[in-house]
Motif scaffolding. Structure first.
Motif, PDB file in Angstrom:
ATOM      1  N   GLU A   8      20.505  -7.498 -90.410  1.00 16.48           N
ATOM      2  CA  GLU A   8      20.853  -8.821 -89.896  1.00 16.48           C
ATOM      3  C   GLU A   8      22.349  -9.051 -90.046  1.00 16.48           C
ATOM      4  O   GLU A   8      22.950  -8.620 -91.018  1.00 16.48           O
ATOM      5  CB  GLU A   8      20.108  -9.911 -90.685  1.00 16.48           C
ATOM      6  N   GLY A   9      22.920  -9.726 -89.080  1.00 15.05           N
ATOM      7  CA  GLY A   9      24.339 -10.029 -89.156  1.00 15.05           C
ATOM      8  C   GLY A   9      24.562 -11.510 -89.357  1.00 15.05           C
ATOM      9  O   GLY A   9      23.790 -12.344 -88.876  1.00 15.05           O
ATOM     10  N   LEU A  27      27.135 -18.588 -89.837  1.00 18.49           N
ATOM     11  CA  LEU A  27      26.545 -18.498 -88.504  1.00 18.49           C
ATOM     12  C   LEU A  27      25.748 -17.204 -88.409  1.00 18.49           C
ATOM     13  O   LEU A  27      26.174 -16.157 -88.891  1.00 18.49           O
ATOM     14  CB  LEU A  27      27.652 -18.490 -87.438  1.00 18.49           C
ATOM     15  N   LYS A  28      24.588 -17.304 -87.787  1.00 18.34           N
ATOM     16  CA  LYS A  28      23.741 -16.121 -87.672  1.00 18.34           C
ATOM     17  C   LYS A  28      24.131 -15.300 -86.448  1.00 18.34           C
ATOM     18  O   LYS A  28      24.612 -15.825 -85.454  1.00 18.34           O
ATOM     19  CB  LYS A  28      22.274 -16.552 -87.536  1.00 18.34           C
ATOM     20  N   ASN A  29      23.868 -14.019 -86.543  1.00 16.97           N
ATOM     21  CA  ASN A  29      23.949 -13.133 -85.389  1.00 16.97           C
ATOM     22  C   ASN A  29      25.318 -13.167 -84.710  1.00 16.97           C
ATOM     23  O   ASN A  29      25.424 -13.496 -83.525  1.00 16.97           O
ATOM     24  CB  ASN A  29      22.848 -13.519 -84.384  1.00 16.97           C
ATOM     25  N   PRO A  30      26.385 -12.833 -85.419  1.00 16.88           N
ATOM     26  CA  PRO A  30      27.705 -12.891 -84.801  1.00 16.88           C
ATOM     27  C   PRO A  30      27.869 -11.815 -83.739  1.00 16.88           C
ATOM     28  O   PRO A  30      27.282 -10.741 -83.812  1.00 16.88           O
ATOM     29  CB  PRO A  30      28.648 -12.647 -85.982  1.00 16.88           C
ATOM     30  N   THR A  31      28.721 -12.105 -82.785  1.00 12.97           N
ATOM     31  CA  THR A  31      29.002 -11.142 -81.736  1.00 12.97           C
ATOM     32  C   THR A  31      29.957 -10.075 -82.261  1.00 12.97           C
ATOM     33  O   THR A  31      30.614 -10.268 -83.282  1.00 12.97           O
ATOM     34  CB  THR A  31      29.590 -11.864 -80.502  1.00 12.97           C
ATOM     35  N   ALA A  32      30.038  -8.964 -81.548  1.00 15.36           N
ATOM     36  CA  ALA A  32      30.761  -7.812 -82.091  1.00 15.36           C
ATOM     37  C   ALA A  32      32.276  -7.995 -82.092  1.00 15.36           C
ATOM     38  O   ALA A  32      32.964  -7.551 -83.000  1.00 15.36           O
ATOM     39  CB  ALA A  32      30.385  -6.552 -81.311  1.00 15.36           C
ATOM     40  N   ILE A  34      34.861 -10.549 -82.288  1.00 16.55           N
ATOM     41  CA  ILE A  34      35.445 -11.879 -82.543  1.00 16.55           C
ATOM     42  C   ILE A  34      36.946 -11.717 -82.736  1.00 16.55           C
ATOM     43  O   ILE A  34      37.395 -10.854 -83.496  1.00 16.55           O
ATOM     44  CB  ILE A  34      34.809 -12.517 -83.789  1.00 16.55           C
ATOM     45  N   THR A  36      40.985 -13.209 -83.487  1.00 14.32           N
ATOM     46  CA  THR A  36      41.735 -14.193 -84.263  1.00 14.32           C
ATOM     47  C   THR A  36      42.017 -15.433 -83.419  1.00 14.32           C
ATOM     48  O   THR A  36      41.994 -16.559 -83.915  1.00 14.32           O
ATOM     49  CB  THR A  36      43.057 -13.585 -84.752  1.00 14.32           C
ATOM     50  N   GLN A  38      40.114 -16.754 -81.133  1.00  8.50           N
ATOM     51  CA  GLN A  38      38.924 -17.598 -81.111  1.00  8.50           C
ATOM     52  C   GLN A  38      38.842 -18.444 -82.384  1.00  8.50           C
ATOM     53  O   GLN A  38      38.538 -19.631 -82.337  1.00  8.50           O
ATOM     54  CB  GLN A  38      37.661 -16.734 -81.007  1.00  8.50           C
ATOM     55  N   VAL A  67      37.233 -15.735 -92.396  1.00 11.61           N
ATOM     56  CA  VAL A  67      36.023 -15.523 -91.616  1.00 11.61           C
ATOM     57  C   VAL A  67      35.570 -14.087 -91.863  1.00 11.61           C
ATOM     58  O   VAL A  67      36.330 -13.148 -91.632  1.00 11.61           O
ATOM     59  CB  VAL A  67      36.288 -15.760 -90.112  1.00 11.61           C
ATOM     60  N   THR A  68      34.360 -13.940 -92.347  1.00  8.72           N
ATOM     61  CA  THR A  68      33.876 -12.613 -92.712  1.00  8.72           C
ATOM     62  C   THR A  68      32.575 -12.326 -92.007  1.00  8.72           C
ATOM     63  O   THR A  68      31.644 -13.139 -92.050  1.00  8.72           O
ATOM     64  CB  THR A  68      33.640 -12.533 -94.233  1.00  8.72           C
ATOM     65  N   LYS A  69      32.508 -11.183 -91.360  1.00 11.92           N
ATOM     66  CA  LYS A  69      31.271 -10.761 -90.739  1.00 11.92           C
ATOM     67  C   LYS A  69      30.527  -9.878 -91.733  1.00 11.92           C
ATOM     68  O   LYS A  69      31.080  -8.941 -92.277  1.00 11.92           O
ATOM     69  CB  LYS A  69      31.554  -9.980 -89.459  1.00 11.92           C
ATOM     70  N   ILE A  70      29.275 -10.219 -91.976  1.00  3.58           N
ATOM     71  CA  ILE A  70      28.498  -9.543 -93.004  1.00  3.58           C
ATOM     72  C   ILE A  70      27.274  -8.904 -92.377  1.00  3.58           C
ATOM     73  O   ILE A  70      26.561  -9.526 -91.591  1.00  3.58           O
ATOM     74  CB  ILE A  70      28.049 -10.557 -94.079  1.00  3.58           C
TER      75      ILE A  70
END
Lengths: 81, 172
Positions: A8-9, A27-32, A34, A36, A38, A67-70
């Motif tokens: 899950e992202g 936020l759930k399900n981030p796009t690939a 993203i 700066t 935006q 902002v961190t994508k996990i």
């Protein structure tokens, strides 16, 4: 039944408020891809329209700081058989 | 202060729904503002339910490189550390005077974390030292209680935000 792997992202958006506290929403399900730009546009829109407020007196929004994508990987192990 | 959540629901062609939530939203935001915010947030997410989507870990770090200001409790020309206050002081409340040393240019708040989380803004300023009645504790505070006072300074164009704490031990 074989092991099940689930990925899950989520996107963690951390912001600094005027009262000195850091608050985060996810936020759930981030796009690939993203960018700066935006994030900066989102930050500017929130600032200009006072859209986020903290839960203490004087807790006005300051700015987005991180902002961190996990990627969260869970694995359900199969102990049958 | 009241706050609310903005929930953005997306439904995929397969009929599955995903809800994205933005917290700490100002309840006075207009519908148009929320719609725009929702659109901007949606652009950061994939609203398709797709089990083959691969997610990578990326950090977009916009941390500031501004200096951190000096923010300290002061008493008698030195940094105030752990202090003791006696309940023998007469009156309904226990009071003591402390100064706050701050070399930034932002708003300062102080509060009593542990008793309540209300942060009061400080408005007086004299050569970067603020003299305030910072220690104000109810007389019925139990002896042995440790009261933690917190001061916070807001981030400005020139300085980062800062925080300092002082613990006051209430003696018999």
């Amino acid at each position: 039944m074989a092991d099940v792997i689930n990925t899950e992202g989520s996107l963690s958006v951390e912001s600094l408020f005027v009262d000195g506290d850091t608050r985060t929403f996810t936020l759930k399900n981030p796009t690939a891809n993203i960018t700066t730009e935006q994030i900066n546009n989102l930050n500017t829109y929130i600032q200009q329209n006072n859209l986020l407020i903290g839960d203490k007196w004087g807790g006005n929004f300051g700015r987005i700081t991180k902002v961190t994508k996990i990627a969260t990987i869970t694995r359900a192990l199969d102990f049958t058989g | 202060m009241a706050k609310s959540d903005l929930k953005i629901k997306a439904t995929s062609p397969q009929g599955k729904s995903i809800t994205t939530s933005v917290t700490y939203v100002n309840p006075e935001a207009t519908n148009d503002q929320l719609a725009t915010l929702g659109t901007m947030v949606n652009a950061l997410t994939d609203n398709r339910y797709d089990s083959s989507t691969k997610v990578t870990t990326v950090e977009v770090d916009v941390e500031s490189d501004k200096p951190k200001p000096t923010l300290q409790f002061w008493k008698t020309d030195k940094t105030a550390q752990i202090s003791e206050m006696s309940k023998q002081t007469s009156g309904q409340i226990i009071q003591d005077m402390l100064s706050i040393k701050y070399n930034g240019d932002g708003q300062i708040f102080y509060g009593f974390e542990g008793i309540n989380n209300y942060m009061y803004p400080i408005s007086e300023r004299d050569n970067n030292n603020f003299a305030i009645q910072v220690i104000t504790i109810a007389q019925n505070t139990p002896a042995g209680t440790d009261v933690v006072f917190t001061i916070k300074s807001a981030e400005t164009a020139n300085y980062q935000a800062a925080e300092a704490q002082l613990t006051v031990h209430i003696t018999a």
